[in-house]
Motif scaffolding. Structure first.
Motif, PDB file in Angstrom:
ATOM      1  N   ALA A 172       2.204   9.097  -6.314  1.00 24.89           N
ATOM      2  CA  ALA A 172       2.707  10.463  -6.158  1.00 24.89           C
ATOM      3  C   ALA A 172       3.772  10.799  -7.201  1.00 24.89           C
ATOM      4  O   ALA A 172       3.904  11.952  -7.617  1.00 24.89           O
ATOM      5  N   ILE A 173       4.532   9.800  -7.639  1.00 20.01           N
ATOM      6  CA  ILE A 173       5.605  10.036  -8.600  1.00 20.01           C
ATOM      7  C   ILE A 173       5.067  10.199 -10.015  1.00 20.01           C
ATOM      8  O   ILE A 173       5.471  11.098 -10.757  1.00 20.01           O
ATOM      9  N   PHE A 174       4.144   9.325 -10.407  1.00 19.81           N
ATOM     10  CA  PHE A 174       3.737   9.245 -11.808  1.00 19.81           C
ATOM     11  C   PHE A 174       2.469  10.018 -12.141  1.00 19.81           C
ATOM     12  O   PHE A 174       2.051  10.028 -13.300  1.00 19.81           O
ATOM     13  N   THR A 175       1.832  10.643 -11.174  1.00 20.67           N
ATOM     14  CA  THR A 175       0.633  11.426 -11.451  1.00 20.67           C
ATOM     15  C   THR A 175       0.810  12.829 -10.886  1.00 20.67           C
ATOM     16  O   THR A 175       1.663  13.058 -10.023  1.00 20.67           O
ATOM     17  N   SER A 192      -6.027  11.592  -8.813  1.00 17.99           N
ATOM     18  CA  SER A 192      -5.198  10.864  -9.763  1.00 17.99           C
ATOM     19  C   SER A 192      -4.219   9.934  -9.053  1.00 17.99           C
ATOM     20  O   SER A 192      -3.890   8.853  -9.571  1.00 17.99           O
ATOM     21  N   GLN A 193      -3.741  10.316  -7.875  1.00 18.82           N
ATOM     22  CA  GLN A 193      -2.856   9.418  -7.122  1.00 18.82           C
ATOM     23  C   GLN A 193      -3.608   8.156  -6.701  1.00 18.82           C
ATOM     24  O   GLN A 193      -3.081   7.048  -6.785  1.00 18.82           O
ATOM     25  N   PHE A 194      -4.839   8.333  -6.251  1.00 23.11           N
ATOM     26  CA  PHE A 194      -5.650   7.172  -5.892  1.00 23.11           C
ATOM     27  C   PHE A 194      -5.932   6.294  -7.106  1.00 23.11           C
ATOM     28  O   PHE A 194      -6.044   5.074  -6.979  1.00 23.11           O
ATOM     29  N   MET A 195      -6.051   6.904  -8.292  1.00 22.00           N
ATOM     30  CA  MET A 195      -6.384   6.141  -9.493  1.00 22.00           C
ATOM     31  C   MET A 195      -5.240   5.241  -9.932  1.00 22.00           C
ATOM     32  O   MET A 195      -5.459   4.297 -10.706  1.00 22.00           O
ATOM     33  N   VAL A 221       0.835  -1.201   0.000  1.00 23.23           N
ATOM     34  CA  VAL A 221       0.000   0.000   0.000  1.00 23.23           C
ATOM     35  C   VAL A 221       0.868   1.250   0.000  1.00 23.23           C
ATOM     36  O   VAL A 221       0.626   2.210  -0.752  1.00 23.23           O
ATOM     37  N   VAL A 222       1.904   1.263   0.838  1.00 24.53           N
ATOM     38  CA  VAL A 222       2.805   2.422   0.901  1.00 24.53           C
ATOM     39  C   VAL A 222       3.497   2.632  -0.440  1.00 24.53           C
ATOM     40  O   VAL A 222       3.557   3.760  -0.967  1.00 24.53           O
ATOM     41  N   VAL A 223       4.028   1.559  -1.029  1.00 24.41           N
ATOM     42  CA  VAL A 223       4.714   1.665  -2.317  1.00 24.41           C
ATOM     43  C   VAL A 223       3.745   2.129  -3.398  1.00 24.41           C
ATOM     44  O   VAL A 223       4.100   2.947  -4.265  1.00 24.41           O
ATOM     45  N   ALA A 224       2.504   1.636  -3.359  1.00 27.48           N
ATOM     46  CA  ALA A 224       1.513   2.022  -4.364  1.00 27.48           C
ATOM     47  C   ALA A 224       1.246   3.516  -4.329  1.00 27.48           C
ATOM     48  O   ALA A 224       1.178   4.181  -5.380  1.00 27.48           O
ATOM     49  N   PHE A 225       1.118   4.084  -3.143  1.00 26.99           N
ATOM     50  CA  PHE A 225       0.844   5.518  -3.050  1.00 26.99           C
ATOM     51  C   PHE A 225       2.092   6.348  -3.370  1.00 26.99           C
ATOM     52  O   PHE A 225       1.970   7.469  -3.870  1.00 26.99           O
ATOM     53  N   CYS A 284      -3.214  -1.948  -5.460  1.00 25.22           N
ATOM     54  CA  CYS A 284      -3.605  -2.692  -4.258  1.00 25.22           C
ATOM     55  C   CYS A 284      -4.630  -3.772  -4.584  1.00 25.22           C
ATOM     56  O   CYS A 284      -4.536  -4.909  -4.100  1.00 25.22           O
ATOM     57  N   MET A 285      -5.610  -3.444  -5.421  1.00 20.11           N
ATOM     58  CA  MET A 285      -6.638  -4.416  -5.781  1.00 20.11           C
ATOM     59  C   MET A 285      -6.059  -5.563  -6.598  1.00 20.11           C
ATOM     60  O   MET A 285      -6.401  -6.733  -6.386  1.00 20.11           O
ATOM     61  N   LEU A 286      -5.165  -5.223  -7.525  1.00 24.02           N
ATOM     62  CA  LEU A 286      -4.553  -6.269  -8.344  1.00 24.02           C
ATOM     63  C   LEU A 286      -3.604  -7.137  -7.517  1.00 24.02           C
ATOM     64  O   LEU A 286      -3.425  -8.323  -7.815  1.00 24.02           O
TER      65      LEU A 286
END
Length: 246
Positions: free
Chosen positions: A203-206, A212-215, A195-199, A221-223
């Motif tokens: 933050a880096i790519f959006t 957009s960060q949540f998107m 979860v931490v890495v995903a967010f 996380c779901m995958l």
């Protein structure tokens, strides 16, 4: 056959695979080049739809109007020829695999290609409109947003690959379990880190807006959870398979 002859034969086979891959890519590219401008217009649609009436994109370099559509055509050719590329790679590695490994890898390769395309489609249809809507709405009053077409292309390609790779999470989870690098229990214990890495990736790519960060973070996380679920079934199936050569 001596080890040296065997090594040389593998190099020749690898050369042939790479040559067939390049030929497939080149043929698709030649078919797409006449439509390069139309393909770029389709790629630019998410931004153009958000611009105010009369808004447009610009080209700041002399050669940009020629080279940017060509790059878009090359990207499209890469995507369209991807099944052929994966087939050529498979034809090179398949003879060295066990029968059960071949049975496992074929759906993994197909699923990987499909997930990559799904990630790109997710970015194009859902993420890009949100990002450009945020950017344009955040522009100060009196500032006309006119993005350079080369900068736009670089941004979109980076986003496409970010989401395409993010959608590979289930494949990565399944592979690490299948090859015994981690088990399902260990992966479940790593959820908080994922979860931490995903967010962080979000933050880096959006752009720096929460939506957009949540998107990007939420699909990862779901995958990841989907990969754990599928890896559990595959681990059970693998434990009952004999290790027989092809």
């Amino acid at each position: 056959m001596t080890p040296t002859e065997n090594f040389i034969s593998h190099l020749i086979e690898l050369r042939d695979v790479l040559l067939r891959t390049l030929i497939g890519f080149a043929l698709v590219l030649l078919m797409l080049l006449p439509f390069a401008n139309k393909i770029y217009s389709l790629l630019a649609a998410p931004l153009l739809a958000q611009l105010p009436s009369g808004g447009q994109m610009i080209a700041t370099a002399v050669t940009t109007p020629f080279f940017v559509p060509m790059k878009v055509a090359m990207m499209a050719a890469f995507i369209i020829s991807l099944p052929h590329t994966m087939y050529q790679a498979w034809s090179f590695v398949a003879p060295g695999l066990y029968a059960h490994e071949k049975k496992f890898m074929v759906p993994m390769i197909v699923a990987s290609c499909c997930l990559f395309l799904m990630g790109m489609a997710f970015a194009y249809f859902l993420v890009l409109p949100v990002i450009f809507g945020f950017i344009i709405s955040a522009a100060p009053v009196g500032v006309a947003v006119m993005t350079d077409i080369a900068n736009y292309l670089d941004f979109v390609i980076g986003l496409f690959f970010a989401f395409g790779l993010a959608f590979q999470v289930p494949i990565a989870v399944i592979l690490v379990v299948y090859f015994g690098w981690f088990d399902v229990i260990q992966l479940k214990a790593m959820r908080a880190y994922v979860v931490v890495v995903a967010f962080i990736l979000g933050a880096i790519f959006t752009p720096p807006d929460v939506v957009s960060q949540f998107m990007l973070a939420l699909p990862i996380c779901m995958l990841y959870e989907l990969g754990i679920l599928l890896a559990g079934f595959i681990a059970k199936a693998k434990s009952s398979e004999p290790d027989m050569p092809a």
